[in-house]
Design a protein around this motif. Sequence first.
Motif, PDB file in Angstrom:
ATOM      1  N   ILE A 359       0.840  -1.201   0.000  1.00  0.00           N
ATOM      2  CA  ILE A 359       0.000   0.000   0.000  1.00  0.00           C
ATOM      3  C   ILE A 359       0.871   1.246   0.000  1.00  0.00           C
ATOM      4  O   ILE A 359       1.973   1.243   0.521  1.00  0.00           O
ATOM      5  CB  ILE A 359      -1.021   0.067   1.166  1.00  0.00           C
ATOM      6  CG1 ILE A 359      -0.315   0.110   2.513  1.00  0.00           C
ATOM      7  CG2 ILE A 359      -2.031  -1.044   1.128  1.00  0.00           C
ATOM      8  CD1 ILE A 359      -1.195   0.688   3.593  1.00  0.00           C
ATOM      9  N   GLY A 360       0.347   2.292  -0.627  1.00  0.00           N
ATOM     10  CA  GLY A 360       1.067   3.568  -0.713  1.00  0.00           C
ATOM     11  C   GLY A 360       1.316   4.122   0.690  1.00  0.00           C
ATOM     12  O   GLY A 360       0.849   3.570   1.669  1.00  0.00           O
ATOM     13  N   GLY A 361       2.009   5.235   0.762  1.00  0.00           N
ATOM     14  CA  GLY A 361       2.473   5.766   2.046  1.00  0.00           C
ATOM     15  C   GLY A 361       1.391   5.984   3.085  1.00  0.00           C
ATOM     16  O   GLY A 361       0.217   6.085   2.797  1.00  0.00           O
ATOM     17  N   PHE A 362       1.842   6.050   4.320  1.00  0.00           N
ATOM     18  CA  PHE A 362       0.962   6.305   5.457  1.00  0.00           C
ATOM     19  C   PHE A 362       1.064   7.752   5.919  1.00  0.00           C
ATOM     20  O   PHE A 362       0.193   8.282   6.556  1.00  0.00           O
ATOM     21  CB  PHE A 362       1.409   5.443   6.653  1.00  0.00           C
ATOM     22  CG  PHE A 362       0.593   4.213   6.843  1.00  0.00           C
ATOM     23  CD1 PHE A 362      -0.775   4.310   7.041  1.00  0.00           C
ATOM     24  CD2 PHE A 362       1.176   2.964   6.819  1.00  0.00           C
ATOM     25  CE1 PHE A 362      -1.550   3.169   7.225  1.00  0.00           C
ATOM     26  CE2 PHE A 362       0.412   1.832   7.007  1.00  0.00           C
ATOM     27  CZ  PHE A 362      -0.942   1.935   7.205  1.00  0.00           C
ATOM     28  N   SER A 363       2.220   8.342   5.572  1.00  0.00           N
ATOM     29  CA  SER A 363       2.558   9.607   6.209  1.00  0.00           C
ATOM     30  C   SER A 363       1.792  10.800   5.654  1.00  0.00           C
ATOM     31  O   SER A 363       1.712  11.833   6.287  1.00  0.00           O
ATOM     32  CB  SER A 363       4.056   9.855   6.060  1.00  0.00           C
ATOM     33  OG  SER A 363       4.397   9.651   4.707  1.00  0.00           O
ATOM     34  N   GLY A 364       1.203  10.672   4.496  1.00  0.00           N
ATOM     35  CA  GLY A 364       0.455  11.799   3.936  1.00  0.00           C
ATOM     36  C   GLY A 364      -0.723  11.268   3.157  1.00  0.00           C
ATOM     37  O   GLY A 364      -0.883  10.059   3.031  1.00  0.00           O
ATOM     38  N   PRO A 365      -1.569  12.178   2.612  1.00  0.00           N
ATOM     39  CA  PRO A 365      -2.665  11.700   1.777  1.00  0.00           C
ATOM     40  C   PRO A 365      -2.075  11.003   0.542  1.00  0.00           C
ATOM     41  O   PRO A 365      -1.043  11.435   0.033  1.00  0.00           O
ATOM     42  CB  PRO A 365      -3.408  12.973   1.377  1.00  0.00           C
ATOM     43  CG  PRO A 365      -2.502  14.112   1.702  1.00  0.00           C
ATOM     44  CD  PRO A 365      -1.506  13.637   2.703  1.00  0.00           C
ATOM     45  N   ALA A 366      -2.683   9.919   0.126  1.00  0.00           N
ATOM     46  CA  ALA A 366      -2.131   9.144  -0.992  1.00  0.00           C
ATOM     47  C   ALA A 366      -1.945  10.038  -2.219  1.00  0.00           C
ATOM     48  O   ALA A 366      -2.863  10.729  -2.643  1.00  0.00           O
ATOM     49  CB  ALA A 366      -3.064   7.983  -1.312  1.00  0.00           C
ATOM     50  N   SER A 367      -0.724  10.038  -2.760  1.00  0.00           N
ATOM     51  CA  SER A 367      -0.463  10.797  -3.987  1.00  0.00           C
ATOM     52  C   SER A 367      -0.788   9.907  -5.178  1.00  0.00           C
ATOM     53  O   SER A 367      -1.017   8.708  -5.019  1.00  0.00           O
ATOM     54  CB  SER A 367       1.013  11.185  -4.028  1.00  0.00           C
ATOM     55  OG  SER A 367       1.787  10.008  -4.124  1.00  0.00           O
ATOM     56  N   LEU A 368      -0.787  10.502  -6.371  1.00  0.00           N
ATOM     57  CA  LEU A 368      -1.050   9.679  -7.559  1.00  0.00           C
ATOM     58  C   LEU A 368      -0.006   8.578  -7.688  1.00  0.00           C
ATOM     59  O   LEU A 368      -0.311   7.473  -8.113  1.00  0.00           O
ATOM     60  CB  LEU A 368      -1.065  10.552  -8.819  1.00  0.00           C
ATOM     61  CG  LEU A 368      -2.296  11.456  -8.973  1.00  0.00           C
ATOM     62  CD1 LEU A 368      -2.148  12.374 -10.168  1.00  0.00           C
ATOM     63  CD2 LEU A 368      -3.581  10.648  -9.105  1.00  0.00           C
ATOM     64  N   GLU A 369       1.237   8.879  -7.294  1.00  0.00           N
ATOM     65  CA  GLU A 369       2.286   7.843  -7.360  1.00  0.00           C
ATOM     66  C   GLU A 369       1.989   6.689  -6.397  1.00  0.00           C
ATOM     67  O   GLU A 369       2.202   5.532  -6.730  1.00  0.00           O
ATOM     68  CB  GLU A 369       3.675   8.394  -7.026  1.00  0.00           C
ATOM     69  CG  GLU A 369       4.248   9.347  -8.060  1.00  0.00           C
ATOM     70  CD  GLU A 369       3.871  10.780  -7.768  1.00  0.00           C
ATOM     71  OE1 GLU A 369       4.709  11.487  -7.182  1.00  0.00           O
ATOM     72  OE2 GLU A 369       2.743  11.191  -8.099  1.00  0.00           O
ATOM     73  N   ASP A 370       1.505   7.040  -5.176  1.00  0.00           N
ATOM     74  CA  ASP A 370       1.145   5.987  -4.221  1.00  0.00           C
ATOM     75  C   ASP A 370       0.058   5.088  -4.803  1.00  0.00           C
ATOM     76  O   ASP A 370       0.131   3.865  -4.728  1.00  0.00           O
ATOM     77  CB  ASP A 370       0.591   6.597  -2.912  1.00  0.00           C
ATOM     78  CG  ASP A 370       1.664   7.315  -2.112  1.00  0.00           C
ATOM     79  OD1 ASP A 370       2.843   6.945  -2.233  1.00  0.00           O
ATOM     80  OD2 ASP A 370       1.315   8.249  -1.367  1.00  0.00           O
ATOM     81  N   LEU A 371      -0.957   5.750  -5.370  1.00  0.00           N
ATOM     82  CA  LEU A 371      -2.091   4.987  -5.913  1.00  0.00           C
ATOM     83  C   LEU A 371      -1.638   4.156  -7.106  1.00  0.00           C
ATOM     84  O   LEU A 371      -2.059   3.012  -7.279  1.00  0.00           O
ATOM     85  CB  LEU A 371      -3.221   5.949  -6.311  1.00  0.00           C
ATOM     86  CG  LEU A 371      -3.833   6.691  -5.104  1.00  0.00           C
ATOM     87  CD1 LEU A 371      -4.515   7.978  -5.537  1.00  0.00           C
ATOM     88  CD2 LEU A 371      -4.827   5.800  -4.362  1.00  0.00           C
ATOM     89  N   ALA A 372      -0.740   4.740  -7.917  1.00  0.00           N
ATOM     90  CA  ALA A 372      -0.214   3.997  -9.072  1.00  0.00           C
ATOM     91  C   ALA A 372       0.576   2.783  -8.596  1.00  0.00           C
ATOM     92  O   ALA A 372       0.496   1.710  -9.185  1.00  0.00           O
ATOM     93  CB  ALA A 372       0.659   4.909  -9.927  1.00  0.00           C
ATOM     94  N   GLY A 373       1.305   2.943  -7.493  1.00  0.00           N
ATOM     95  CA  GLY A 373       2.076   1.826  -6.933  1.00  0.00           C
ATOM     96  C   GLY A 373       1.161   0.681  -6.514  1.00  0.00           C
ATOM     97  O   GLY A 373       1.434  -0.484  -6.785  1.00  0.00           O
ATOM     98  N   GLU A 374       0.053   1.027  -5.875  1.00  0.00           N
ATOM     99  CA  GLU A 374      -0.917  -0.010  -5.474  1.00  0.00           C
ATOM    100  C   GLU A 374      -1.476  -0.706  -6.708  1.00  0.00           C
ATOM    101  O   GLU A 374      -1.650  -1.926  -6.724  1.00  0.00           O
ATOM    102  CB  GLU A 374      -2.074   0.629  -4.687  1.00  0.00           C
ATOM    103  CG  GLU A 374      -1.650   1.197  -3.354  1.00  0.00           C
ATOM    104  CD  GLU A 374      -2.785   1.907  -2.608  1.00  0.00           C
ATOM    105  OE1 GLU A 374      -2.563   2.299  -1.457  1.00  0.00           O
ATOM    106  OE2 GLU A 374      -3.893   2.074  -3.165  1.00  0.00           O
ATOM    107  N   GLU A 375      -1.717   0.114  -7.729  1.00  0.00           N
ATOM    108  CA  GLU A 375      -2.291  -0.428  -8.961  1.00  0.00           C
ATOM    109  C   GLU A 375      -1.304  -1.362  -9.665  1.00  0.00           C
ATOM    110  O   GLU A 375      -1.693  -2.411 -10.176  1.00  0.00           O
ATOM    111  CB  GLU A 375      -2.624   0.754  -9.870  1.00  0.00           C
ATOM    112  CG  GLU A 375      -3.636   0.470 -10.921  1.00  0.00           C
ATOM    113  CD  GLU A 375      -3.882   1.727 -11.731  1.00  0.00           C
ATOM    114  OE1 GLU A 375      -4.902   2.387 -11.514  1.00  0.00           O
ATOM    115  OE2 GLU A 375      -3.022   2.062 -12.578  1.00  0.00           O
TER     116      GLU A 375
END
Length: 478
Positions: A359-375
């Motif tokens: 899962i994308g980062g915990f420390s901030g609101p999910a960025s597009l990169e975080d969401l892309a990583g999950e995807e």
Amino acid sequence: MEHTDILAPLDIELQKVRSLGGSMSVVVIPQRYADKALGYKRTVDTAVSMKDYLVVGLFNTQASEASARFLSLPKGIAVYPQDGKDIETLFFEALERLRFMGTTPWVKRLWDSIKDARSSEFKDDPESRFISSTFYQFLAFLAAHPNEMRYLLKGSDNPELSWVREYLPYGHGNAGESRENVSEADITELFQSWRYQEKMETKSEKGKNTLRRFRNIEHLFTLPSISREIIGLAGDTLLAASKMAGIIEKDPVLTSRVLKVVNSAFYGFHRQIDSVEQAVVILGNDEVINLAFSIAIHKVLETISPEYAKQLWEHSLVVAHLSQWLGPHIGYTNKQRLYTVGLLHDLGKIMFLQRGHFIGGFSGPASLEDLAGEEIDSGISHAEMGGYIAERWNLPEAIVDGLMSHHLPSKARDMSLAVTVHLADVLAHCGGIDLARVNSAAVTYLSERKGPAISQDVLSQTAGEIVQRVKTILEAEK
Ligand SMILES: [Fe+2]
Ligand SMILES: [Fe+2]
């Protein structure tokens, strides 16, 4: 002369490559760039002229290398053996790609294919809405190229592209001059090298697998029946406290939670309250329903690492309370629903953690990169995963939709709800509204809404108070 005759020299090269077990790129370039192209060609490569095109066969060369060789020229590339086994197929494939990439219409076709994906009703396969409605990898790719985005979105001549902006964080793709010189050829190059189609297909395959796997562990998807019963009463505004108390008393866990909360420092009663009915009267039906829901989610949280569970739980409660406060300012007044969507917004993260997904980062609101990583990992992001589970729980469609769109509110059926939860999420993470973290459609939505603006000071102060309140509640529940 037949085109097979013209292509014969390339066919001979292809046969050599085939016998050696190598690769070959066939590149089709418009004739008017032939001189330039021939200058970039190596002696081992073969070139032939065919009417309006120059066709070059690059010996033992993959697409990325072929693309780099003719960097600034419009071209279509097909590679042996992956794109075709004979020279004719390769030529027509490359020609088709040139036509697709050649002039402005390729941009339109690309957008159209994304637009189709987002507007389809997915009637045939109800699960496909969780897989095909977003493509975060592509959005992250666009967000990572602000200069090119500015070029694509500039001027009013491209109104059909402007919706792309709604999917990006605020400030991306705003009108204005590109800082560096960007040409259409550069952009064509960039998009071609990204391989949209291929990535989309991989995403879709992975998404299907993920949902299949989650479907097979059905036992994870049950809400405790007591929670279900209480949540079912959520719409009944005239519900008597005695009836609610009657249901709560059937469940010892819920009974003790309700009594603990009502006796916590937050409510400040001197006298010990030991009647559930009295507690319901004090807390109000809404608060009791919130508690019932919280208990259900808490049960799910017990299955992940305590450290993550603690962080996610506190975050979820803060977003639930912040959503309830922000909603009416933004135009959404169903407080019960605000709480539920706020509380459940990252439900997908819990599910992913439980099954060992990234899962994308915990420390901030999910960025597009975080969401892309999950995807990239699962084919879908935690937003779609949460929507999927909520649907399996038979929760109302408004909740499913709210969960799915909390990072891309312009996709939501009810934007005021999605914008509220989106902002509450940013506020919970950042303690204020950091516009660079906010989706641009949410900013536009707010700026078009009339009514008093809330100052950053009030936002930060309220966020601080709510965090305190949640901490008090969590203390009481220990
Ligand atoms: Fe999220
Ligand atoms: Fe969140």
